[in-house]
Motif scaffolding. Structure first.
Motif, PDB file in Angstrom:
ATOM      1  N   GLY A  21       0.861  -0.752   0.382  1.00 19.07           N
ATOM      2  CA  GLY A  21       0.061   0.041   0.122  1.00 19.07           C
ATOM      3  C   GLY A  21       0.849   0.996   0.061  1.00 19.07           C
ATOM      4  N   PHE A  22       2.516   1.132  -0.056  1.00 17.64           N
ATOM      5  CA  PHE A  22       2.998   2.146  -0.066  1.00 17.64           C
ATOM      6  C   PHE A  22       3.149   2.843  -1.591  1.00 17.64           C
ATOM      7  N   GLU A  23       2.823   4.082  -1.677  1.00 23.08           N
ATOM      8  CA  GLU A  23       3.500   4.833  -2.751  1.00 23.08           C
ATOM      9  C   GLU A  23       4.863   5.812  -3.241  1.00 23.08           C
ATOM     10  N   VAL A  24       5.479   6.104  -4.548  1.00 24.00           N
ATOM     11  CA  VAL A  24       6.339   6.340  -4.253  1.00 24.00           C
ATOM     12  C   VAL A  24       6.595   7.575  -3.941  1.00 24.00           C
ATOM     13  N   GLU A  25       7.469   8.538  -3.512  1.00 29.22           N
ATOM     14  CA  GLU A  25       6.980   9.775  -2.958  1.00 29.22           C
ATOM     15  C   GLU A  25       7.955  10.231  -3.834  1.00 29.22           C
ATOM     16  N   GLU A  26       9.042  10.228  -3.789  1.00 30.60           N
ATOM     17  CA  GLU A  26      10.311  10.335  -4.409  1.00 30.60           C
ATOM     18  C   GLU A  26      11.754   9.098  -4.310  1.00 30.60           C
ATOM     19  N   ILE A  27      12.577   9.813  -5.698  1.00 30.93           N
ATOM     20  CA  ILE A  27      13.862   9.211  -6.344  1.00 30.93           C
ATOM     21  C   ILE A  27      14.700   9.943  -6.028  1.00 30.93           C
TER      22      ILE A  27
END
Length: 53
Positions: free
Chosen positions: A36-42
């Motif tokens: 359930g996590f989403e990418v916030e920053e790379i």
């Protein structure tokens, strides 16, 4: 050289349901997305050295 950069790439992930944040490598990205996590920053670090072969 490109493989080395991919190994060092980090993902900052956020679970918007509870506000939890984690940092992971590409190896664990799919596992965290499934939770359930989403990418916030790379984060892509600069690779030192010459770009010439």
């Amino acid at each position: 050289m490109q493989d080395q950069a991919n190994d060092l790439k980090k993902y900052v992930m956020i679970n918007k349901t509870n506000g939890a944040r984690i940092k992971c490598t590409e190896k664990y990205l799919v596992s965290w997305l499934a939770r359930g996590f989403e990418v916030e920053e790379i984060i892509i670090p600069q690779v030192k050295g010459s770009l010439q072969s």
